[in-house]
Design a protein around this motif. Structure first.
Motif, short mmCIF file in Angstrom:
data_model
loop_
_atom_site.label_atom_id
_atom_site.label_comp_id
_atom_site.label_asym_id
_atom_site.label_seq_id
_atom_site.Cartn_x
_atom_site.Cartn_y
_atom_site.Cartn_z
N ASP A 1 -0.69 8.00 -16.51
CA ASP A 1 0.03 9.11 -15.90
C ASP A 1 -0.83 9.88 -14.91
N ARG A 2 -2.13 9.51 -14.80
CA ARG A 2 -3.00 10.19 -13.84
C ARG A 2 -3.42 9.27 -12.68
N LEU A 3 -2.94 8.03 -12.69
CA LEU A 3 -3.30 7.11 -11.61
C LEU A 3 -2.83 7.61 -10.25
N GLU A 4 -1.70 8.31 -10.22
CA GLU A 4 -1.20 8.81 -8.95
C GLU A 4 -2.12 9.87 -8.35
N LEU A 5 -3.06 10.38 -9.15
CA LEU A 5 -4.03 11.37 -8.66
C LEU A 5 -5.35 10.73 -8.25
N TRP A 6 -5.40 9.40 -8.21
CA TRP A 6 -6.65 8.70 -7.90
C TRP A 6 -7.24 9.18 -6.57
N SER B 1 0.82 -1.22 0.00
CA SER B 1 0.00 0.00 0.00
C SER B 1 0.85 1.26 0.00
N LEU B 2 2.10 1.17 0.51
CA LEU B 2 2.98 2.34 0.54
C LEU B 2 3.31 2.83 -0.87
N TYR B 3 3.27 1.91 -1.83
CA TYR B 3 3.68 2.25 -3.20
C TYR B 3 2.55 2.08 -4.20
N SER B 4 1.32 1.96 -3.69
CA SER B 4 0.17 1.79 -4.57
C SER B 4 -0.62 3.10 -4.64
N TYR B 5 -1.05 3.45 -5.85
CA TYR B 5 -1.88 4.64 -6.02
C TYR B 5 -3.35 4.36 -5.73
N THR B 6 -3.73 3.08 -5.76
CA THR B 6 -5.16 2.76 -5.74
C THR B 6 -5.57 1.77 -4.65
N ARG B 7 -4.74 1.58 -3.65
CA ARG B 7 -5.11 0.62 -2.61
C ARG B 7 -4.48 1.01 -1.27
N ASP B 8 -5.33 1.11 -0.25
CA ASP B 8 -4.87 1.32 1.12
C ASP B 8 -5.25 0.08 1.93
N VAL B 9 -5.03 0.10 3.25
CA VAL B 9 -5.28 -1.09 4.05
C VAL B 9 -6.01 -0.76 5.35
N ALA B 10 -6.73 -1.76 5.85
CA ALA B 10 -7.35 -1.70 7.18
C ALA B 10 -6.59 -2.66 8.08
N ASP C 1 -8.53 4.58 0.37
CA ASP C 1 -9.25 3.56 -0.42
C ASP C 1 -8.91 2.16 0.07
N ILE C 2 -9.40 1.79 1.27
CA ILE C 2 -9.11 0.45 1.80
C ILE C 2 -9.89 -0.63 1.06
N LEU C 3 -10.95 -0.25 0.35
CA LEU C 3 -11.73 -1.23 -0.41
C LEU C 3 -11.07 -1.55 -1.75
N GLY C 4 -10.04 -0.79 -2.09
CA GLY C 4 -9.34 -1.03 -3.36
C GLY C 4 -10.19 -0.74 -4.57
N LEU C 5 -11.08 0.28 -4.46
CA LEU C 5 -11.99 0.58 -5.57
C LEU C 5 -11.23 1.12 -6.79
N GLY C 6 -10.10 1.74 -6.56
CA GLY C 6 -9.30 2.24 -7.68
C GLY C 6 -8.83 1.15 -8.62
N GLN C 7 -8.77 -0.09 -8.12
CA GLN C 7 -8.35 -1.21 -8.96
C GLN C 7 -9.29 -1.42 -10.14
N PHE C 8 -10.58 -1.08 -9.95
CA PHE C 8 -11.56 -1.28 -11.01
C PHE C 8 -11.43 -0.23 -12.13
N PHE C 9 -10.63 0.81 -11.91
CA PHE C 9 -10.52 1.89 -12.89
C PHE C 9 -9.11 2.04 -13.46
N ARG C 10 -8.24 1.10 -13.16
CA ARG C 10 -6.85 1.23 -13.61
C ARG C 10 -6.71 1.22 -15.13
N THR C 11 -7.67 0.57 -15.81
CA THR C 11 -7.60 0.53 -17.28
C THR C 11 -8.42 1.65 -17.91
N GLN C 12 -9.15 2.41 -17.10
CA GLN C 12 -10.02 3.46 -17.62
C GLN C 12 -9.50 4.87 -17.35
N ILE C 13 -8.50 4.96 -16.47
CA ILE C 13 -7.87 6.24 -16.17
C ILE C 13 -6.48 6.23 -16.77
N PRO C 14 -6.06 7.30 -17.47
CA PRO C 14 -4.71 7.33 -18.06
C PRO C 14 -3.64 7.00 -17.03
#
Length: 360
Positions: free
Chosen positions: A327-332, A179-188, A312-325
């Motif tokens: 270079d903009r994933l870091e802004l999720w 999670s420290l290096y993920s743009y789209t996933r945190d943890v509980a 984002d502990i639910l990891g919802l950003g994972q569902f949009f990794r192919t739909q968001i450019p």
């Protein structure tokens, strides 16, 4: 003769080389009787450094006794070296089962300590992580005095085949590191404290964003978090004053899209439940309706809390990794997640309604 002597010399050299290899390979090995094997480690911040607690089982005559060792220092490795220096045995974290961080340290951030564990490779990446709501001194004293299983009670609390329940989060060291290096996933991370009538209890879970604790969720919300990740089986839910149900299976279905810069996620959570107990006069329809309403409301309350913290502990950003450019994933977390729309449908299936003799 010369050929025989030459062959004899070659064999001698090969034998000596083999012996050197064996000696060099075993030189760092220590007998298990000369190693301290902690099963639980506690870490709290102190004067800009750390205070470390180790729960260590030790065989004494016909029974195993549990000890608590403490030491302070600037870094974790320095502290462990100090402990080894002051003892006749070497500290080995090979069998470490649980790492407990004090809440104050978690609020400051766990990036340095977790990264240190992963780099050193002294601790298994599968080691369970928890956060203590109270000071570690009281927690480890409770673990020491109440231990009847070689200090393994806390590990059993999180072990799926022992005492774990879906109201408790289950987080490993590698998940926090990821999670420290993920743009789209945190943890509980599960929160624990000494129990009144038990060794310990969990009042909920800590929400970690980039390795730092930013919020808490309750045990009821943790159950939904686990169910969303399809690990909520056996969780029990009180349906107002009408019934108690138990989840026996859970499935998730998702469809995602991005309209403009607004992510939209349509999710269906299918819960197969059995009714354990009913109170008063009720019906299957009432139980289904109230369970649907209660879980939907509880989930959206949790989701709004997480959005407010951009966690984002639910990891919802994972569902949009192919739909968001890319270079903009870091802004999720900042540009997309706070404005995301989540449409949740709860589908409840009561499996034992034929045995209940309830009205439809």
């Amino acid at each position: 003769m010369n050929t025989k002597n030459r062959m004899h010399d070659v064999l001698k050299l090969l034998l000596m080389a083999g012996l050197l290899t064996v000696v060099s390979g075993c030189g760092d090995n220590r007998d298990i009787n000369h190693r301290v094997l902690p099963v639980v480690m506690g870490l709290e911040s102190k004067d800009g450094g750390y205070n470390v607690y180790l729960l260590v089982p030790k065989q004494e005559q016909e029974r195993i006794k549990v000890y608590v060792i403490t030491q302070t220092g600037d870094t974790i490795n320095e502290i462990l070296d100090k402990i080894s220096t002051n003892m006749e045995t070497q500290v080995d974290l090979l069998h470490l089962k649980v790492i407990v961080f004090e809440q104050t340290l978690a609020e400051q951030g766990l990036r340095d300590s977790v990264s240190s564990f992963m780099r050193a490779r002294d601790v298994s990446p599968k080691t369970i992580v928890a956060i203590s709501e109270d000071n570690l001194d009281g927690l480890f004293e409770k673990l020491k005095t109440s231990s009847t299983n070689s200090g393994m009670e806390l590990y059993d609390f999180f072990e799926k085949h022992a005492g774990w329940t879906p109201e408790v989060a289950q987080t490993r060291t590698w998940q926090i590191f990821r999670s420290l290096y993920s743009y789209t996933r945190d943890v509980a991370v599960p929160i624990i404290k000494p129990g009144r009538t038990t060794s310990f209890e969990s009042p909920g879970s800590a929400v970690l964003k980039n390795g730092r604790m930013v919020a808490k969720i309750t045990t009821d919300e943790t159950l939904l978090f686990n169910a969303f990740n399809e690990v909520g089986t056996q969780g029990k839910i009180e349906v107002l004053d009408h019934a108690t149900v138990q989840i026996v299976a859970d499935n998730m279905y998702h469809t995602s899209s991005v309209e403009g810069n607004k992510p939209i996620l349509n999710s269906t959570i299918q819960l197969k439940v059995i009714v354990l107990e009913t109170k008063g006069s009720t019906s299957v329809t009432v139980i289904k309706h109230e369970l649907h309403e209660m879980l939907t409301k509880r989930f959206h309350q949790m989701f709004r809390k997480l959005q407010a913290q951009e966690a984002d502990i639910l990891g919802l950003g994972q569902f949009f990794r192919t739909q968001i450019p890319r270079d903009r994933l870091e802004l999720w977390r900042t540009d997309y997640y706070p404005y995301m729309k989540l449409n949740l449908e709860v589908d409840v299936i009561i499996q034992n309604e034929g045995l209940l003799k309830l009205k439809k």
